[in-house]
Scaffold this motif. Structure first.
Motif, PDB file in Angstrom:
ATOM      1  N   UNK A 127       0.834  -1.206   0.000  1.00 43.23           N
ATOM      2  CA  UNK A 127       0.000   0.000   0.000  1.00 43.23           C
ATOM      3  C   UNK A 127       0.869   1.256   0.000  1.00 43.23           C
ATOM      4  N   UNK A 128       1.906   1.255   0.817  1.00 46.13           N
ATOM      5  CA  UNK A 128       2.816   2.398   0.864  1.00 46.13           C
ATOM      6  C   UNK A 128       3.551   2.609  -0.446  1.00 46.13           C
ATOM      7  N   UNK A 129       4.015   1.522  -1.043  1.00 45.79           N
ATOM      8  CA  UNK A 129       4.721   1.624  -2.321  1.00 45.79           C
ATOM      9  C   UNK A 129       3.804   2.140  -3.424  1.00 45.79           C
ATOM     10  N   UNK A 130       2.557   1.715  -3.406  1.00 44.63           N
ATOM     11  CA  UNK A 130       1.627   2.135  -4.457  1.00 44.63           C
ATOM     12  C   UNK A 130       1.295   3.621  -4.357  1.00 44.63           C
ATOM     13  N   UNK A 131       1.516   4.213  -3.208  1.00 47.21           N
ATOM     14  CA  UNK A 131       1.248   5.643  -3.047  1.00 47.21           C
ATOM     15  C   UNK A 131       2.395   6.498  -3.583  1.00 47.21           C
ATOM     16  N   UNK A 132       3.545   5.866  -3.856  1.00 44.80           N
ATOM     17  CA  UNK A 132       4.695   6.590  -4.377  1.00 44.80           C
ATOM     18  C   UNK A 132       4.562   6.796  -5.881  1.00 44.80           C
ATOM     19  N   UNK A 133       5.213   7.831  -6.371  1.00 50.33           N
ATOM     20  CA  UNK A 133       5.289   8.066  -7.815  1.00 50.33           C
ATOM     21  C   UNK A 133       6.032   6.869  -8.426  1.00 50.33           C
ATOM     22  N   UNK A 134       5.643   6.405  -9.610  1.00 46.77           N
ATOM     23  CA  UNK A 134       6.282   5.223 -10.211  1.00 46.77           C
ATOM     24  C   UNK A 134       7.811   5.314 -10.291  1.00 46.77           C
ATOM     25  N   UNK A 135       8.339   6.486 -10.589  1.00 48.58           N
ATOM     26  CA  UNK A 135       9.799   6.633 -10.681  1.00 48.58           C
ATOM     27  C   UNK A 135      10.439   6.427  -9.306  1.00 48.58           C
ATOM     28  N   UNK A 136       9.835   7.002  -8.276  1.00 50.03           N
ATOM     29  CA  UNK A 136      10.352   6.842  -6.909  1.00 50.03           C
ATOM     30  C   UNK A 136      10.221   5.384  -6.485  1.00 50.03           C
ATOM     31  N   UNK A 137       9.079   4.769  -6.815  1.00 51.58           N
ATOM     32  CA  UNK A 137       8.859   3.362  -6.479  1.00 51.58           C
ATOM     33  C   UNK A 137       9.942   2.491  -7.104  1.00 51.58           C
TER      34      UNK A 137
END
Length: 174
Positions: A127-137
């Motif tokens: 859930x936390x990762x999905x809230x990040x911008x794809x590049x940041x993820x």
């Protein structure tokens, strides 16, 4: 007379029977199919978001399928199988009572990644990762992969050093 006629046409409140515990919990076949979706997805190195996008649903909906909170329709199973390039029958392999596939199927490998993803910690992380911008993820994933490689290298060096060291002589036998 008119009052009696009006009262007889009014909708009556319907009293529902309370659901039993078995009616609230998912059917074992739904749990099995959901787990198989997760296993195949992880083994194919496809994220929940990627698979969900490819079949036109939200990743939250895919999570509900994998956790058997929602049942998967036949058409959705078809789309998932098509997206992962596997036959729909794969989702039923190993299902108790599914005699045709049970006879031909080898035991499914245990994948500890599935257990982690299904855990509360794995769900929080996802859930936390999905809230990040794809590049940041992507960068976070690269950092985690690098940490894993570094730890594996340290463990390998520790094992090599442990086997190279002479074992101390037993003072009782010397």
């Amino acid at each position: 007379m008119l009052k009696a006629l009006v009262e007889s046409t009014r909708p009556r409140a319907v009293q529902a029977w309370p659901k039993s515990e078995t009616e609230c919990s998912p059917h074992p076949a739904d749990q099995h199919v959901g787990r198989q979706i997760a296993i195949v997805r992880v083994q194919s190195d496809v994220s929940q978001a990627q698979l969900a996008r490819s079949i036109g649903i939200s990743f939250q909906q895919l999570q509900k399928y994998e956790n058997a909170r929602n049942r998967v329709s036949a058409s959705m199973l078809y789309e998932i199988g098509r997206s992962l390039d596997i036959p729909v029958s794969r989702f039923f392999e190993g299902l108790p009572g599914n005699d045709e596939t049970s006879r031909n199927a080898s035991p499914l490998p245990v994948d500890e990644r599935i257990d982690f993803i299904a855990s509360a910690e794995g769900q929080r992380l996802t859930k936390g990762l999905m809230q990040l911008h794809p590049r940041v993820r992507g960068r976070v994933a690269a950092v985690i992969a690098a940490l894993g490689e570094q730890l594996a290298e340290l463990d390998a060096n520790r094992d090599i050093n442990a086997t190279d060291e002479p074992t101390p002589a037993n003072p009782k036998t010397a």
